[in-house]
Design a protein around this motif. Structure first.
Motif, PDB file in Angstrom:
ATOM      1  N   UNK A 101      44.750 -23.959 -35.998  1.00  8.13           N
ATOM      2  CA  UNK A 101      43.764 -22.919 -35.679  1.00  8.13           C
ATOM      3  C   UNK A 101      44.193 -22.124 -34.438  1.00  8.13           C
ATOM      4  N   UNK A 102      45.431 -21.656 -34.450  1.00  5.42           N
ATOM      5  CA  UNK A 102      46.019 -20.788 -33.429  1.00  5.42           C
ATOM      6  C   UNK A 102      46.380 -21.507 -32.132  1.00  5.42           C
ATOM      7  N   UNK A 103      46.163 -22.816 -32.055  1.00  7.19           N
ATOM      8  CA  UNK A 103      46.570 -23.546 -30.861  1.00  7.19           C
ATOM      9  C   UNK A 103      47.701 -24.505 -31.188  1.00  7.19           C
ATOM     10  N   UNK A 104      48.650 -24.565 -30.250  1.00  7.74           N
ATOM     11  CA  UNK A 104      49.873 -25.320 -30.462  1.00  7.74           C
ATOM     12  C   UNK A 104      49.681 -26.785 -30.091  1.00  7.74           C
ATOM     13  N   UNK A 105      50.221 -27.643 -30.921  1.00  6.77           N
ATOM     14  CA  UNK A 105      50.448 -29.032 -30.539  1.00  6.77           C
ATOM     15  C   UNK A 105      51.952 -29.191 -30.394  1.00  6.77           C
ATOM     16  N   UNK A 106      52.359 -30.079 -29.528  1.00  7.67           N
ATOM     17  CA  UNK A 106      53.774 -30.449 -29.445  1.00  7.67           C
ATOM     18  C   UNK A 106      53.777 -31.939 -29.171  1.00  7.67           C
ATOM     19  N   UNK A 107      54.300 -32.670 -30.123  1.00 10.63           N
ATOM     20  CA  UNK A 107      54.088 -34.112 -30.115  1.00 10.63           C
ATOM     21  C   UNK A 107      55.345 -34.797 -30.613  1.00 10.63           C
ATOM     22  N   UNK A 108      55.789 -35.818 -29.886  1.00 15.26           N
ATOM     23  CA  UNK A 108      56.980 -36.545 -30.288  1.00 15.26           C
ATOM     24  C   UNK A 108      56.803 -38.039 -30.101  1.00 15.26           C
TER      25      UNK A 108
END
Length: 237
Positions: A101-108
């Motif tokens: 919904x237009x917001x970034x996740x960055x997950x590792x």
């Protein structure tokens, strides 16, 4: 790009919601056995992509999707090593940047498939180094990206590993987040990023950051990766 959201409480809530969905996605990756011996990295990446679409309707990612196993776990983000088959006793890391919904996740996160004690120790070191890096950020209000990078690199070495990345994180926010290049090094947690991290972003809003930890064992030729929000969401499942 959609209309810029200015309410800080809403921005923080949306970033945390995006990360919570990423946590759920990765839990399902593990539960469904997507990272299995005999599966190629590209096949696993496509399976994670399809699962994100199935669970959350995700169609866009703001950076390339990464699944790396074995010797490929030594490689930093910018490199593109040859596709590799996951082995029986492998270490694998997954790095995805879905847009919710237009917001970034960055997950590792890093997964160990066998019983190798050194691989397990490296995997278990990742959140410890992350949390120590976060503590440094929290206790140094004027910390710069360069200072935090130097500290995280030192933490990696103290834990017995080599730090594998040219940077250890970046700004994150409403898509698209600030692009990273030589002219915008302040977008990174990296050498040369000399502005205080708590300064406003390019829109004059509160800066939110992702912290990345890439640890490698040069002698044994493998590594691991861990990333999530630095300044929001301190409770981890």
């Amino acid at each position: 790009m959609s209309e810029l959201i200015e309410d800080e409480a809403v921005r923080a809530e949306r970033l945390l919601d995006a990360q919570a969905k990423a946590v759920e996605l990765f839990a399902q990756v593990q539960e469904r056995g997507i990272l299995a011996p005999g599966v190629r990295e590209v096949e696993a990446s496509d399976a994670v992509r399809d699962l994100a679409g199935e669970l959350f309707g995700v169609k866009r990612y703001w950076h390339k999707r990464i699944v790396r196993a074995g010797v490929n776990t030594l490689k930093p983000y910018r490199e593109n090593p040859p596709d590799r088959v996951i082995g029986e006793d492998d270490i694998v890391f997954v790095d995805f940047g879905p847009i919710f919904e237009e917001f970034e996740a960055d997950f590792g996160r890093t997964f160990v498939l066998g019983d190798d004690p050194v691989k397990h120790r490296l995997r278990d070191s990742l959140p410890v180094v992350f949390d120590a890096g976060r503590e440094y950020f929290e206790t140094h209000p004027d910390v710069t990206g360069a200072e935090l990078y130097a500290h995280v690199t030192k933490l990696a070495e103290e834990a017995g590993w080599t730090f594998g990345g040219a940077h250890s994180g970046h700004l994150v926010g409403q898509f698209p987040h600030e692009k990273i290049d030589g002219a915008k090094i302040e977008s990174y947690i990296a050498p040369g990023s000399d502005r205080p991290m708590r300064g406003p972003d390019r829109n004059g809003q509160v800066s939110h950051w992702i912290l990345e930890v890439h640890l490698v064992d040069q002698e044994r030729q493998f590594g691991g990766f861990f990333e999530e929000l630095l300044d929001l969401g301190h409770e981890r499942s």
